[in-house]
Design an enzyme around this catalytic site. Structure first.
Site, PDB file in Angstrom:
ATOM      1  N   VAL A   1      51.141-109.312  79.744  1.00 38.48           N
ATOM      2  CA  VAL A   1      51.757-110.416  80.222  1.00 38.48           C
ATOM      3  C   VAL A   1      51.344-110.814  81.536  1.00 38.48           C
ATOM      4  O   VAL A   1      50.987-109.946  82.356  1.00 38.48           O
ATOM      5  CB  VAL A   1      53.229-110.145  79.968  1.00 38.48           C
ATOM      6  CG1 VAL A   1      53.775-110.269  78.707  1.00 38.48           C
ATOM      7  CG2 VAL A   1      53.698-109.065  80.688  1.00 38.48           C
TER       8      VAL A   1
ATOM      9  N   ASP B   1      56.138-100.068  81.950  1.00 36.17           N
ATOM     10  CA  ASP B   1      55.031 -99.927  80.912  1.00 36.17           C
ATOM     11  C   ASP B   1      55.021 -98.352  80.415  1.00 36.17           C
ATOM     12  O   ASP B   1      55.850 -97.900  79.589  1.00 36.17           O
ATOM     13  CB  ASP B   1      53.826-100.534  81.173  1.00 36.17           C
ATOM     14  CG  ASP B   1      52.737-100.451  80.264  1.00 36.17           C
ATOM     15  OD1 ASP B   1      53.221-100.462  79.144  1.00 36.17           O
ATOM     16  OD2 ASP B   1      51.446-100.736  80.539  1.00 36.17           O
TER      17      ASP B   1
ATOM     18  N   GLU C   1      61.335-104.076  89.657  1.00 40.40           N
ATOM     19  CA  GLU C   1      60.011-104.097  89.264  1.00 40.40           C
ATOM     20  C   GLU C   1      59.676-104.889  88.396  1.00 40.40           C
ATOM     21  O   GLU C   1      60.753-105.460  87.619  1.00 40.40           O
ATOM     22  CB  GLU C   1      59.512-102.413  88.743  1.00 40.40           C
ATOM     23  CG  GLU C   1      58.373-102.222  88.021  1.00 40.40           C
ATOM     24  CD  GLU C   1      57.185-102.301  89.003  1.00 40.40           C
ATOM     25  OE1 GLU C   1      57.076-103.128  89.786  1.00 40.40           O
ATOM     26  OE2 GLU C   1      56.475-101.410  88.940  1.00 40.40           O
ATOM     27  N   ASP C   2      58.451-105.509  88.146  1.00 44.70           N
ATOM     28  CA  ASP C   2      58.279-106.512  87.315  1.00 44.70           C
ATOM     29  C   ASP C   2      58.345-105.830  85.553  1.00 44.70           C
ATOM     30  O   ASP C   2      58.860-106.562  84.776  1.00 44.70           O
ATOM     31  CB  ASP C   2      56.906-107.097  87.567  1.00 44.70           C
ATOM     32  CG  ASP C   2      55.793-106.216  87.910  1.00 44.70           C
ATOM     33  OD1 ASP C   2      55.914-104.925  87.563  1.00 44.70           O
ATOM     34  OD2 ASP C   2      54.469-106.715  88.195  1.00 44.70           O
TER      35      ASP C   2
ATOM     36  N   GLY D   1      53.682-107.244  92.158  1.00 40.45           N
ATOM     37  CA  GLY D   1      54.189-107.971  91.013  1.00 40.45           C
ATOM     38  C   GLY D   1      55.604-108.509  90.954  1.00 40.45           C
ATOM     39  O   GLY D   1      56.104-109.409  90.336  1.00 40.45           O
TER      40      GLY D   1
END
Ligand code: 5GP
Length: 172
Positions: free
Chosen positions: A150, A99, A95-96, A41
């Site tokens: 997202v 979370d 990193e994307d 990602g």
């Protein structure tokens, strides 16, 4: 019918990435740094960010697996490891999205334990604080986002939509 709402446009992403790059360039200074992308990602963000870096930087990649069907499995494993020797070097993991924090918790332990890394910095494009399960803070954050799933600009929906040049989320 579900509709894709744009959260950050190409222009928004470009502007913010250039701002972050200025700060990372300051941090790296005259040192050598290994800039590590967490596959898959992070790739579009990583590529755009990397082109804005000006110092002595090397590329490397790590791949972690944690998500099954858009839900955190709670288990993180290293599916592909680094190839560069990072011992004693500055490392920036790109990193994307941050979370639950479980992926970074695992990466940081792995880099310190198996690679002897001393200083590891974290750069994430998106920070989703709402689901955090462990104490984890990124050193550079593109945008703090609400609790949406997202997609786009590297982020997937069951492996699709990574190719979108913007970031969005589904609305009903
Ligand atoms: P963490 O371990 O911090 O929970 O999650 C990190 C990984 O979860 C990210 O690299 C990404 O693959 C996935 N993830 C978490 N939230 C989202 C989201 O909103 N959209 C997508 N596409 N992936 C997410």
């Amino acid at each position: 019918m579900k509709k894709l709402e744009v959260l950050y446009s190409e222009a928004d992403l470009d502007k913010r990435i250039r701002e972050i790059a200025v700060e990372i360039n300051e941090y790296i200074g005259e040192d050598e740094a290994i800039i590590v992308a967490n596959l898959k990602g992070a790739i579009p963000f990583y590529a755009d960010l990397f082109r804005c870096l000006t110092g002595k930087v090397k590329m490397d990649f790590i791949e972690t697996q944690s998500y099954i069907d858009n839900k955190s499995s709670g288990h993180v494993k290293i599916a592909r490891d680094l190839s560069e020797d990072v011992k004693g070097k500055k490392i920036v993991i790109v990193e994307d999205i941050l979370d639950t924090g479980l992926t970074f918790e695992h990466i940081l332990k792995h880099l310190k334990h198996f690679h002897g890394a001393k200083e590891v910095k974290i750069c994430v494009l998106l920070n989703k604080e709402a689901n955090r399960k462990v104490v984890m803070k990124a050193d550079w954050v593109g945008f703090d986002i609400p609790d949406h799933y997202v997609l786009g600009y590297g982020l997937d929906d069951n492996q699709y939509y990574r190719n979108l040049p913007y970031i969005g989320y589904w609305t009903e």
